[in-house]
Write an enzyme that holds these catalytic residues in place. Sequence first.
Site, short mmCIF file in Angstrom:
data_model
loop_
_atom_site.label_atom_id
_atom_site.label_comp_id
_atom_site.label_asym_id
_atom_site.label_seq_id
_atom_site.Cartn_x
_atom_site.Cartn_y
_atom_site.Cartn_z
N ASN A 7 99.95 33.33 -18.86
CA ASN A 7 99.43 32.01 -19.21
C ASN A 7 98.92 31.39 -17.91
O ASN A 7 99.71 31.03 -17.04
CB ASN A 7 100.50 31.14 -19.86
CG ASN A 7 99.97 29.76 -20.24
OD1 ASN A 7 99.12 29.19 -19.55
ND2 ASN A 7 100.46 29.22 -21.33
N GLU A 34 95.88 29.99 -22.57
CA GLU A 34 95.48 28.68 -22.04
C GLU A 34 94.32 28.80 -21.04
O GLU A 34 94.37 28.25 -19.94
CB GLU A 34 96.67 27.93 -21.43
CG GLU A 34 97.64 27.42 -22.48
CD GLU A 34 98.42 26.19 -22.03
OE1 GLU A 34 97.90 25.08 -22.18
OE2 GLU A 34 99.56 26.35 -21.54
N ASP A 145 102.44 34.11 -24.52
CA ASP A 145 103.32 32.96 -24.33
C ASP A 145 103.87 32.60 -25.70
O ASP A 145 103.18 32.00 -26.50
CB ASP A 145 102.53 31.81 -23.71
CG ASP A 145 103.35 30.55 -23.57
OD1 ASP A 145 104.52 30.54 -23.99
OD2 ASP A 145 102.81 29.56 -23.06
N ASN A 147 106.41 30.66 -26.36
CA ASN A 147 107.02 29.33 -26.44
C ASN A 147 108.35 29.35 -27.21
O ASN A 147 108.69 28.42 -27.93
CB ASN A 147 106.05 28.31 -27.05
CG ASN A 147 105.14 27.70 -25.99
OD1 ASN A 147 105.58 27.33 -24.91
ND2 ASN A 147 103.85 27.60 -26.31
N ASP A 216 107.71 33.89 -22.05
CA ASP A 216 106.57 34.82 -22.11
C ASP A 216 107.13 36.22 -22.30
O ASP A 216 108.00 36.66 -21.53
CB ASP A 216 105.75 34.73 -20.82
CG ASP A 216 105.19 33.33 -20.59
OD1 ASP A 216 104.06 33.08 -21.02
OD2 ASP A 216 105.93 32.49 -20.02
N ASP A 245 102.00 27.20 -14.20
CA ASP A 245 103.44 27.01 -14.36
C ASP A 245 104.11 28.26 -14.94
O ASP A 245 105.35 28.34 -14.96
CB ASP A 245 103.78 25.76 -15.20
CG ASP A 245 102.90 25.56 -16.41
OD1 ASP A 245 101.94 26.34 -16.60
OD2 ASP A 245 103.18 24.63 -17.18
N HIS A 246 103.31 29.24 -15.38
CA HIS A 246 103.85 30.51 -15.90
C HIS A 246 103.60 31.65 -14.92
O HIS A 246 102.61 31.65 -14.18
CB HIS A 246 103.14 30.89 -17.21
CG HIS A 246 103.41 29.97 -18.35
ND1 HIS A 246 104.25 30.27 -19.39
CD2 HIS A 246 102.91 28.74 -18.64
CE1 HIS A 246 104.27 29.29 -20.27
NE2 HIS A 246 103.47 28.33 -19.84
#
Length: 257
Positions: A7, A34, A145, A147, A216, A245-246
């Site tokens: 991501n 994303e 991802d 989530n 992930d 951030d991933h």
Amino acid sequence: MQFATWNVNSLAVRLPQLLDWLAAHPVDALVLQETKLTDDKFPQAEIEAAGYRVAFHGQKTYNGVALLSREAASDITRNIPGLADEQARVIAGTVGDTRVIGAYFPNGQAPGSEKFAYKMQWLDALRAWVREELARHPQLVLMGDFNIAPEDRDVYDPVAWAGQIHCTPEERAHFQQLLGLGLSDAFRLFEQPPKSWSWWDYRNLAFRKNQGLRIDHILVSPALKPRVSACEIDKAPRKNERPSDHAPVIVTLDAQP
DNA sequence: ATGGCGCCACGATGGCGA
């Protein structure tokens, strides 16, 4: 053979990091989430110049997914067939003999919200479709991802996160139902360091304090499972100056017998 | 403390992520 998921939280911002990462990790296929780009703005030429073919499915501002591969992917599918969805969350393609599905699962915002209900519906549709895909393609990898933090050991503070988004029993049940199709969580096929995360909040110095979640994932089909020789989270890109951030997750498979 | 950071579309600040 290696597959990976990342991501990137805006491909426009992260393209230089992606190209650096691919140079260091010449994986056979990589799915991105994303991208946050409409298709007319996708950096196809730059990625092809790095030696990858690419298929993408984007939209303005939010979401957006891509499938990069050394060899061109065939039979590209965008989003979940039969699910009316405005949001660009899924891209799938056949790379060699393997069906590669890349997905950006809905966040869900908060249990009880409209977005959580959408997440549940989306997960239902995904599972039904992946079941069909597995019947068609015994060699299949589902990555992205999710989530969803599948278990408490995937959460830095499971008490604080209990029942919160990514950790609800409903989301975890959906993850288990995906495993129920025969898929295996490649990361958990191996002994891993405790406190292994794939995401760290930008705030509160979370990465420096190693406060994160493992959301992930790479799931492999029964036909691929015996070939998996490693699965790792690459924390290095999270140390970049303007990181996503991933972190990427990479799976390594032995050649076909 | 419901904040904190980062990205996007804006053309100021709000939506959204996780």
